[in-house]
Scaffold this motif. Sequence first.
Motif, PDB file in Angstrom:
ATOM      1  N   ALA A 149     -53.764 -74.718  17.445  1.00  0.00           N
ATOM      2  CA  ALA A 149     -52.529 -75.422  17.792  1.00  0.00           C
ATOM      3  C   ALA A 149     -52.669 -76.919  17.542  1.00  0.00           C
ATOM      4  CB  ALA A 149     -52.171 -75.154  19.248  1.00  0.00           C
TER       5      ALA A 149
ATOM      6  N   MET B 220     -41.968 -72.793  19.458  1.00  0.00           N
ATOM      7  CA  MET B 220     -43.279 -72.285  19.006  1.00  0.00           C
ATOM      8  C   MET B 220     -43.153 -71.825  17.566  1.00  0.00           C
ATOM      9  SD  MET B 220     -45.746 -69.606  21.062  1.00  0.00           S
ATOM     10  CE  MET B 220     -44.670 -68.197  20.894  1.00  0.00           C
TER      11      MET B 220
ATOM     12  N   LEU C 259     -57.193 -70.262  20.394  1.00  0.00           N
ATOM     13  CA  LEU C 259     -55.906 -70.737  19.891  1.00  0.00           C
ATOM     14  C   LEU C 259     -55.716 -72.242  20.076  1.00  0.00           C
ATOM     15  CD1 LEU C 259     -53.567 -67.841  21.067  1.00  0.00           C
ATOM     16  CD2 LEU C 259     -54.602 -68.169  18.813  1.00  0.00           C
ATOM     17  N   LYS C 260     -56.363 -72.833  21.063  1.00  0.00           N
ATOM     18  CA  LYS C 260     -56.151 -74.253  21.349  1.00  0.00           C
ATOM     19  C   LYS C 260     -56.450 -75.149  20.147  1.00  0.00           C
ATOM     20  CE  LYS C 260     -57.360 -77.898  24.655  1.00  0.00           C
ATOM     21  NZ  LYS C 260     -58.159 -78.231  25.874  1.00  0.00           N
TER      22      LYS C 260
ATOM     23  N   ILE D  99     -45.369 -70.415  15.587  1.00  0.00           N
ATOM     24  CA  ILE D  99     -46.094 -69.212  15.158  1.00  0.00           C
ATOM     25  C   ILE D  99     -45.250 -67.963  15.401  1.00  0.00           C
ATOM     26  CG2 ILE D  99     -48.371 -70.251  15.417  1.00  0.00           C
ATOM     27  CD1 ILE D  99     -47.284 -67.743  17.954  1.00  0.00           C
TER      28      ILE D  99
ATOM     29  N   ALA E 114     -50.326 -67.348  23.345  1.00  0.00           N
ATOM     30  CA  ALA E 114     -49.713 -68.245  22.360  1.00  0.00           C
ATOM     31  C   ALA E 114     -48.812 -69.285  23.024  1.00  0.00           C
ATOM     32  CB  ALA E 114     -48.929 -67.439  21.334  1.00  0.00           C
ATOM     33  N   ARG E 115     -48.054 -68.860  24.013  1.00  0.00           N
ATOM     34  CA  ARG E 115     -47.199 -69.823  24.726  1.00  0.00           C
ATOM     35  C   ARG E 115     -48.033 -70.900  25.391  1.00  0.00           C
ATOM     36  NH1 ARG E 115     -44.181 -65.162  26.164  1.00  0.00           N
ATOM     37  NH2 ARG E 115     -45.345 -64.984  28.126  1.00  0.00           N
TER      38      ARG E 115
ATOM     39  N   ALA F 213     -51.025 -71.965  24.431  1.00  0.00           N
ATOM     40  CA  ALA F 213     -51.683 -72.835  23.449  1.00  0.00           C
ATOM     41  C   ALA F 213     -50.709 -73.659  22.629  1.00  0.00           C
ATOM     42  CB  ALA F 213     -52.547 -71.989  22.514  1.00  0.00           C
ATOM     43  N   PHE F 214     -49.594 -73.051  22.224  1.00  0.00           N
ATOM     44  CA  PHE F 214     -48.686 -73.695  21.276  1.00  0.00           C
ATOM     45  C   PHE F 214     -47.462 -74.314  21.949  1.00  0.00           C
ATOM     46  CE2 PHE F 214     -51.154 -70.814  18.696  1.00  0.00           C
ATOM     47  CZ  PHE F 214     -51.338 -71.493  17.507  1.00  0.00           C
TER      48      PHE F 214
ATOM     49  N   GLY G 121     -52.146 -77.870  14.059  1.00  0.00           N
ATOM     50  CA  GLY G 121     -50.817 -77.629  13.514  1.00  0.00           C
ATOM     51  C   GLY G 121     -50.620 -76.274  12.879  1.00  0.00           C
ATOM     52  N   TYR G 122     -51.434 -75.294  13.268  1.00  0.00           N
ATOM     53  CA  TYR G 122     -51.270 -73.951  12.696  1.00  0.00           C
ATOM     54  C   TYR G 122     -49.850 -73.444  12.939  1.00  0.00           C
ATOM     55  CZ  TYR G 122     -51.943 -69.018  11.690  1.00  0.00           C
ATOM     56  OH  TYR G 122     -51.826 -67.752  11.160  1.00  0.00           O
ATOM     57  N   ALA G 123     -49.234 -72.905  11.907  1.00  0.00           N
ATOM     58  CA  ALA G 123     -47.841 -72.455  12.016  1.00  0.00           C
ATOM     59  C   ALA G 123     -47.619 -71.118  11.320  1.00  0.00           C
ATOM     60  CB  ALA G 123     -46.903 -73.507  11.427  1.00  0.00           C
TER      61      ALA G 123
END
Length: 295
Positions: A254, A1, A250-251, A3, A290-291, A293-294, A257-259
Amino acid sequence: MAIRLGINPLTWTNDDMPELGAETPLETCLAEGKQAGFEGFELGNKFPRVASQLGPILQRHGLALVSGWYGSRLLERDVDAEMAEAEPHIALLTALGCTVMVHAEVARAIHGARATPLSQRPVLSDADWDLLAPRIEKFGRRLKARGLHLAYHHHMGTVIESQADVDRLMATTGPDVGLLLDTGHLTFAGGDPVAAAERHAARVVHVHCKDIRPAVMRDVKARDLPFLAAVLEGVFTVPGDGCVDYPAVLKPLAAAGYAGWLVVEAEQDPAKAHPLTYARMGHDNLARFARSAFG
């Protein structure tokens, strides 16, 4: 992940109402934030603003500097003057490895005015937009040359508050102007953070994760309270403790490519909302979202 999870010290001590958490030292904020599981902090009013002082303090706690708020007055001065005003802030962020600068236009803003209801927030005319948008874009371009991506923070009580304001800013500026998506402020302003994430995912460079207590929001709007009074009433809380649909927000980020950082920023009265308790709750809920979504 890719993020990372950070937190703003507003959980412990308030910049606009310094009496909230006034007795809480910086060391407590940092130690409890680390204990809750966060990797970094945004700036607050108790942080030294010199890299040679702040860097060792953060290093001692095993924390990174995430970013820090900068309020511009580009409606009142040109970009050269704004860059000169921002220089100490820019130097601090770059020296400590930040990649984004939290930025909001605060000319005419009422969010810090304790007697001014939110219904009286400033609204830009077309002429104001024609002046402000190119200046924000130029400011963002100048920041990019310094290694920072401007992360524009739409905020209650400021000239860019509503979803329509955010849409117009994104439409009238280019990619040098990134978006700080603040789920709580957008919900409070009557917008939809899921729709905003879907529409502007490619421009989102920073995320503030604050949740909304909907019953409190309805009440403070009905009474037309000032922004800080709404904070004291408890309109904001940490992710997972309100009505914001974080998996849906968040989907699309993700997928784009949000990082960057996901930052818990949920200003409350620490006498009512025990800081470590809410920091842990915010971290654990946000980590779970976050887990999912990413991955």
